[in-house]
Design a protein around this motif. Structure first.
Motif, PDB file in Angstrom:
ATOM      1  N   VAL A  71     -18.377  -6.591  11.459  1.00 34.36           N
ATOM      2  CA  VAL A  71     -17.810  -5.573  10.560  1.00 34.36           C
ATOM      3  C   VAL A  71     -18.762  -4.382  10.505  1.00 34.36           C
ATOM      4  O   VAL A  71     -19.965  -4.507  10.777  1.00 34.36           O
ATOM      5  N   LEU A  72     -18.219  -3.234  10.154  1.00 36.22           N
ATOM      6  CA  LEU A  72     -19.023  -2.029   9.952  1.00 36.22           C
ATOM      7  C   LEU A  72     -19.553  -2.063   8.522  1.00 36.22           C
ATOM      8  O   LEU A  72     -18.795  -1.931   7.559  1.00 36.22           O
ATOM      9  N   ASP A  73     -20.857  -2.267   8.384  1.00 36.33           N
ATOM     10  CA  ASP A  73     -21.456  -2.369   7.052  1.00 36.33           C
ATOM     11  C   ASP A  73     -22.693  -1.492   6.914  1.00 36.33           C
ATOM     12  O   ASP A  73     -23.608  -1.800   6.156  1.00 36.33           O
ATOM     13  N   THR A  74     -22.721  -0.390   7.646  1.00 40.50           N
ATOM     14  CA  THR A  74     -23.829   0.553   7.560  1.00 40.50           C
ATOM     15  C   THR A  74     -23.302   1.923   7.142  1.00 40.50           C
ATOM     16  O   THR A  74     -22.095   2.166   7.140  1.00 40.50           O
ATOM     17  N   GLY A  75     -24.236   2.831   6.825  1.00 40.75           N
ATOM     18  CA  GLY A  75     -23.821   4.167   6.401  1.00 40.75           C
ATOM     19  C   GLY A  75     -23.037   4.118   5.103  1.00 40.75           C
ATOM     20  O   GLY A  75     -23.330   3.327   4.196  1.00 40.75           O
ATOM     21  N   LEU A  76     -22.020   4.945   5.003  1.00 41.40           N
ATOM     22  CA  LEU A  76     -21.184   4.951   3.803  1.00 41.40           C
ATOM     23  C   LEU A  76     -20.453   3.637   3.616  1.00 41.40           C
ATOM     24  O   LEU A  76     -20.099   3.268   2.487  1.00 41.40           O
ATOM     25  N   TRP A  77     -20.223   2.917   4.719  1.00 40.41           N
ATOM     26  CA  TRP A  77     -19.496   1.646   4.663  1.00 40.41           C
ATOM     27  C   TRP A  77     -20.319   0.537   4.024  1.00 40.41           C
ATOM     28  O   TRP A  77     -19.778  -0.547   3.746  1.00 40.41           O
ATOM     29  N   ALA A  78     -21.602   0.785   3.772  1.00 41.01           N
ATOM     30  CA  ALA A  78     -22.416  -0.169   3.027  1.00 41.01           C
ATOM     31  C   ALA A  78     -22.230   0.004   1.521  1.00 41.01           C
ATOM     32  O   ALA A  78     -22.563  -0.893   0.745  1.00 41.01           O
ATOM     33  N   TRP A  79     -21.702   1.156   1.122  1.00 41.40           N
ATOM     34  CA  TRP A  79     -21.538   1.469  -0.297  1.00 41.40           C
ATOM     35  C   TRP A  79     -20.105   1.260  -0.772  1.00 41.40           C
ATOM     36  O   TRP A  79     -19.871   1.027  -1.962  1.00 41.40           O
ATOM     37  N   THR A  80     -19.148   1.385   0.117  1.00 34.59           N
ATOM     38  CA  THR A  80     -17.747   1.154  -0.211  1.00 34.59           C
ATOM     39  C   THR A  80     -17.019   0.708   1.042  1.00 34.59           C
ATOM     40  O   THR A  80     -17.320   1.180   2.145  1.00 34.59           O
ATOM     41  N   ARG A  81     -16.067  -0.206   0.892  1.00 33.91           N
ATOM     42  CA  ARG A  81     -15.337  -0.709   2.045  1.00 33.91           C
ATOM     43  C   ARG A  81     -14.308   0.286   2.556  1.00 33.91           C
ATOM     44  O   ARG A  81     -13.754   0.095   3.636  1.00 33.91           O
ATOM     45  N   HIS A  82     -14.071   1.341   1.788  1.00 33.78           N
ATOM     46  CA  HIS A  82     -13.089   2.353   2.189  1.00 33.78           C
ATOM     47  C   HIS A  82     -13.581   3.749   1.814  1.00 33.78           C
ATOM     48  O   HIS A  82     -12.979   4.420   0.962  1.00 33.78           O
ATOM     49  N   PRO A  83     -14.658   4.228   2.453  1.00 35.63           N
ATOM     50  CA  PRO A  83     -15.172   5.560   2.096  1.00 35.63           C
ATOM     51  C   PRO A  83     -14.184   6.680   2.386  1.00 35.63           C
ATOM     52  O   PRO A  83     -14.161   7.686   1.668  1.00 35.63           O
ATOM     53  N   ASN A  84     -13.355   6.516   3.436  1.00 36.90           N
ATOM     54  CA  ASN A  84     -12.382   7.571   3.755  1.00 36.90           C
ATOM     55  C   ASN A  84     -11.301   7.656   2.682  1.00 36.90           C
ATOM     56  O   ASN A  84     -10.896   8.751   2.291  1.00 36.90           O
ATOM     57  N   TYR A  85     -10.828   6.520   2.191  1.00 34.63           N
ATOM     58  CA  TYR A  85      -9.821   6.538   1.133  1.00 34.63           C
ATOM     59  C   TYR A  85     -10.413   7.040  -0.188  1.00 34.63           C
ATOM     60  O   TYR A  85      -9.764   7.796  -0.923  1.00 34.63           O
ATOM     61  N   PHE A  86     -11.626   6.626  -0.496  1.00 32.09           N
ATOM     62  CA  PHE A  86     -12.284   7.128  -1.705  1.00 32.09           C
ATOM     63  C   PHE A  86     -12.452   8.639  -1.631  1.00 32.09           C
ATOM     64  O   PHE A  86     -12.206   9.361  -2.597  1.00 32.09           O
ATOM     65  N   GLY A  87     -12.860   9.123  -0.449  1.00 26.85           N
ATOM     66  CA  GLY A  87     -13.013  10.565  -0.276  1.00 26.85           C
ATOM     67  C   GLY A  87     -11.708  11.309  -0.448  1.00 26.85           C
ATOM     68  O   GLY A  87     -11.663  12.385  -1.064  1.00 26.85           O
ATOM     69  N   ASP A  88     -10.629  10.743   0.081  1.00 28.14           N
ATOM     70  CA  ASP A  88      -9.311  11.358  -0.057  1.00 28.14           C
ATOM     71  C   ASP A  88      -8.929  11.491  -1.530  1.00 28.14           C
ATOM     72  O   ASP A  88      -8.394  12.519  -1.967  1.00 28.14           O
ATOM     73  N   ALA A  89      -9.197  10.436  -2.306  1.00 29.49           N
ATOM     74  CA  ALA A  89      -8.903  10.488  -3.739  1.00 29.49           C
ATOM     75  C   ALA A  89      -9.730  11.576  -4.423  1.00 29.49           C
ATOM     76  O   ALA A  89      -9.209  12.331  -5.252  1.00 29.49           O
ATOM     77  N   CYS A  90     -11.017  11.678  -4.069  1.00 31.87           N
ATOM     78  CA  CYS A  90     -11.873  12.699  -4.669  1.00 31.87           C
ATOM     79  C   CYS A  90     -11.376  14.103  -4.357  1.00 31.87           C
ATOM     80  O   CYS A  90     -11.448  15.003  -5.204  1.00 31.87           O
ATOM     81  N   VAL A  91     -10.885  14.308  -3.135  1.00 30.78           N
ATOM     82  CA  VAL A  91     -10.343  15.618  -2.760  1.00 30.78           C
ATOM     83  C   VAL A  91      -9.270  16.044  -3.745  1.00 30.78           C
ATOM     84  O   VAL A  91      -9.254  17.196  -4.228  1.00 30.78           O
ATOM     85  N   TRP A  92      -8.378  15.127  -4.096  1.00 31.25           N
ATOM     86  CA  TRP A  92      -7.266  15.502  -4.974  1.00 31.25           C
ATOM     87  C   TRP A  92      -7.648  15.539  -6.444  1.00 31.25           C
ATOM     88  O   TRP A  92      -7.045  16.268  -7.227  1.00 31.25           O
ATOM     89  N   TRP A  93      -8.688  14.795  -6.837  1.00 32.00           N
ATOM     90  CA  TRP A  93      -9.214  14.987  -8.190  1.00 32.00           C
ATOM     91  C   TRP A  93      -9.877  16.361  -8.290  1.00 32.00           C
ATOM     92  O   TRP A  93      -9.774  17.038  -9.311  1.00 32.00           O
ATOM     93  N   GLY A  94     -10.550  16.780  -7.211  1.00 35.26           N
ATOM     94  CA  GLY A  94     -11.148  18.106  -7.201  1.00 35.26           C
ATOM     95  C   GLY A  94     -10.108  19.211  -7.265  1.00 35.26           C
ATOM     96  O   GLY A  94     -10.270  20.203  -7.995  1.00 35.26           O
TER      97      GLY A  94
END
Length: 268
Positions: free
Chosen positions: A180-203
């Motif tokens: 599994v990919l468990d380094t970089g941002l993927w060590a902090w959240t299993r879905h950094p791309n989806y979390f980022g997408d949500a933040c974009v729309w909260w912004g």
């Protein structure tokens, strides 16, 4: 130009993009092309609403241009990324086969239009509410616009970097990469791309909705809430994990890594 007219313009833009995408899907024989149109539809809605506000001379011009630029930048990056990814896979996406009950050739175009293109076309104007409303209203709180841009930038960082790290992981030979990919941002959240997408729309909600006043903020709050729910509980993280939990090493990764909102990884 009123808020109602601006929303109507976003509805029209989404309808045009989804109609054209349905034509492309019919020619290619797969529904997955709608994923590319997702970002394009939002960009089109932002541009149309911004142009309408400029012609009618309503809203705050610099904020109108800012909102359009933020959405276009996000939508163009997303469409480019997904388009490049789907170009390498000519078959149908299993998610859409499951949703439709078969391939496009098996179920017919009418079902695809009803369950995919019309549905996503209806969702786009709802998610885009902070943009369509913000373009025609005046800014009340400039600091909230600034805060929104910061949250949007954090979201774009998580989304773009997370996608790049995943692409680099997948490009490695299967026998050389970890389970599994468990380094970089993927060590902090299993879905950094989806979390980022949500933040974009909260912004965008902060910059376009709440910055216009409490009434506009509350009226458009459905947009980031709906996007976060889709990404976390409906078609995003939850759906993917139904499959990923069967992959060796993933349950252990899930036990130490946040599912959606980032946090430091737990010790194994």
């Amino acid at each position: 130009m009123s808020v109602v007219v601006s929303i109507a313009l976003s509805v029209a833009a989404a309808a045009v993009v989804m109609a054209l995408t349905a034509v492309v899907a019919r020619r290619q024989g797969r529904v997955a092309v709608v994923d590319v149109a997702w970002g394009v539809a939002f960009a089109g809605a932002a541009l149309v609403c911004g142009a309408g506000a400029a012609v009618a001379e309503v809203g705050t011009p610099w904020r109108t241009a800012l909102l359009a630029a933020l959405v276009v930048l996000w939508g163009a990056r997303l469409a480019w990324h997904i388009g490049r990814r789907t170009a390498a896979h000519r078959g149908e996406d299993p998610r859409y086969e499951k949703l439709l009950g078969g391939t496009l050739a098996e179920v017919g175009m009418a079902r695809a239009v009803r369950k995919v293109f019309a549905l996503q076309g209806a969702i786009v104007p709802v998610i885009a509410l902070p943009v369509s409303v913000g373009t025609v209203l005046s800014v009340r709180w400039v600091p909230v616009v600034v805060a929104g841009v910061v949250v949007w930038a954090v979201g774009l960082f998580f989304e773009a970097v997370g996608d790049a790290q995943l692409a680099a992981y997948r490009s490695r030979p299967r026998e050389e990469r970890p389970q599994v990919l468990d380094t970089g941002l993927w060590a902090w959240t299993r879905h950094p791309n989806y979390f980022g997408d949500a933040c974009v729309w909260w912004g965008l909600w902060l910059a376009g909705g709440l910055a216009s006043g409490w009434v506009a903020g509350l009226a458009t709050l459905v947009a980031p809430l709906a996007m976060t729910w889709f990404l976390s509980e409906a078609t995003g993280a939850k759906l993917i994990e139904q499959t990923m939990m069967r992959r060796p090493g993933y349950p252990a990764y899930a036990a130490r890594t946040a599912r959606f909102v980032p946090r430091p990884p737990r010790r194994a």
